[in-house]
Design a protein around this motif. Structure first.
Motif, PDB file in Angstrom:
ATOM      1  N   UNK A  33       0.841  -1.213   0.000  1.00  0.00           N
ATOM      2  CA  UNK A  33       0.000   0.000   0.000  1.00  0.00           C
ATOM      3  C   UNK A  33       0.867   1.250   0.000  1.00  0.00           C
ATOM      4  N   UNK A  34       1.640   1.409  -1.044  1.00  0.00           N
ATOM      5  CA  UNK A  34       2.473   2.597  -1.234  1.00  0.00           C
ATOM      6  C   UNK A  34       2.043   3.210  -2.562  1.00  0.00           C
ATOM      7  N   UNK A  35       1.361   4.351  -2.485  1.00  0.00           N
ATOM      8  CA  UNK A  35       0.745   4.942  -3.669  1.00  0.00           C
ATOM      9  C   UNK A  35       1.342   6.306  -3.968  1.00  0.00           C
ATOM     10  N   UNK A  36       1.402   6.625  -5.250  1.00  0.00           N
ATOM     11  CA  UNK A  36       1.926   7.906  -5.720  1.00  0.00           C
ATOM     12  C   UNK A  36       0.776   8.799  -6.185  1.00  0.00           C
ATOM     13  N   UNK A  37       1.079  10.079  -6.299  1.00  0.00           N
ATOM     14  CA  UNK A  37       0.128  11.057  -6.834  1.00  0.00           C
ATOM     15  C   UNK A  37      -0.400  10.552  -8.180  1.00  0.00           C
ATOM     16  N   UNK A  38      -1.706  10.624  -8.358  1.00  0.00           N
ATOM     17  CA  UNK A  38      -2.318  10.167  -9.593  1.00  0.00           C
ATOM     18  C   UNK A  38      -2.903   8.768  -9.509  1.00  0.00           C
ATOM     19  N   UNK A  39      -2.721   8.084  -8.377  1.00  0.00           N
ATOM     20  CA  UNK A  39      -3.305   6.757  -8.198  1.00  0.00           C
ATOM     21  C   UNK A  39      -4.822   6.889  -8.145  1.00  0.00           C
ATOM     22  N   UNK A  77       3.128  11.135  -2.265  1.00  0.00           N
ATOM     23  CA  UNK A  77       3.344   9.727  -1.951  1.00  0.00           C
ATOM     24  C   UNK A  77       2.688   9.404  -0.616  1.00  0.00           C
ATOM     25  N   UNK A  78       2.022   8.265  -0.554  1.00  0.00           N
ATOM     26  CA  UNK A  78       1.424   7.790   0.687  1.00  0.00           C
ATOM     27  C   UNK A  78       1.887   6.356   0.891  1.00  0.00           C
ATOM     28  N   UNK A  79       2.527   6.099   2.036  1.00  0.00           N
ATOM     29  CA  UNK A  79       3.036   4.765   2.353  1.00  0.00           C
ATOM     30  C   UNK A  79       2.250   4.206   3.541  1.00  0.00           C
ATOM     31  N   UNK A  80       1.333   3.290   3.245  1.00  0.00           N
ATOM     32  CA  UNK A  80       0.514   2.675   4.286  1.00  0.00           C
ATOM     33  C   UNK A  80       0.881   1.208   4.482  1.00  0.00           C
ATOM     34  N   UNK A  86      -3.537   8.985   6.634  1.00  0.00           N
ATOM     35  CA  UNK A  86      -4.486   9.980   6.131  1.00  0.00           C
ATOM     36  C   UNK A  86      -3.887  10.612   4.882  1.00  0.00           C
ATOM     37  N   UNK A  87      -4.754  10.944   3.946  1.00  0.00           N
ATOM     38  CA  UNK A  87      -4.307  11.531   2.686  1.00  0.00           C
ATOM     39  C   UNK A  87      -5.429  12.396   2.128  1.00  0.00           C
ATOM     40  N   UNK A  88      -5.191  12.947   0.947  1.00  0.00           N
ATOM     41  CA  UNK A  88      -6.181  13.768   0.258  1.00  0.00           C
ATOM     42  C   UNK A  88      -6.391  13.207  -1.139  1.00  0.00           C
ATOM     43  N   UNK A  89      -7.657  13.154  -1.544  1.00  0.00           N
ATOM     44  CA  UNK A  89      -7.995  12.684  -2.890  1.00  0.00           C
ATOM     45  C   UNK A  89      -8.784  13.765  -3.615  1.00  0.00           C
TER      46      UNK A  89
END
Length: 127
Positions: A33-39, A77-80, A86-89
């Motif tokens: 669960x490591x996502x980059x901008x644009x996922x 980048x969000x590394x869960x 917490x993040x922003x979409x």
């Protein structure tokens, strides 16, 4: 008076005709669960306070809700992988179709109609 600063090119945002709307989300802890901008994200549930719980959209997912796009990750980048984050979409706006990232072997062709239904419009961007 301060000088104007230039805004760097953003490969993700493709226009400003449609309003860009954001939503606070949570990405649950999971392996990979490591996502980059644009996922491109799917909503899989809600926190007690109503915050959306999201994961990467994937048409091969077991759960039906993980197949439906509802947003695009705004954070760089969000590394869960170790704990929920917490993040922003972005939940509406115009986005460069080539900058969107999907789970599994999915592509824009699979999700474009569902993205448009969610008020996430895709555009071809000429550089």
């Amino acid at each position: 008076m301060p000088a104007y600063q230039s805004v760097p090119y953003d490969n993700l945002i493709a226009g400003m005709v449609q309003p860009i709307v954001t939503q606070s989300i949570v990405i649950n802890q999971a392996a990979g669960a490591k996502y980059d901008r644009g996922t491109v994200l799917a909503r899989t549930g809600f926190e007690v306070d109503g915050t959306w719980i999201c994961t990467i959209v994937n048409s091969a997912a077991t759960a039906a809700e993980a197949k439906v796009p509802v947003g695009v990750l705004a954070d760089v980048e969000v590394d869960a992988t170790l704990t929920k984050q917490r993040a922003t979409a972005y939940t509406s706006g115009e986005f460069n179709r080539e900058a969107l990232k999907f789970g599994g072997t999915d592509s824009i062709a699979i999700h474009e109609a569902a993205l448009n239904n969610a008020k996430i419009y895709t555009k071809r961007v000429v550089k």
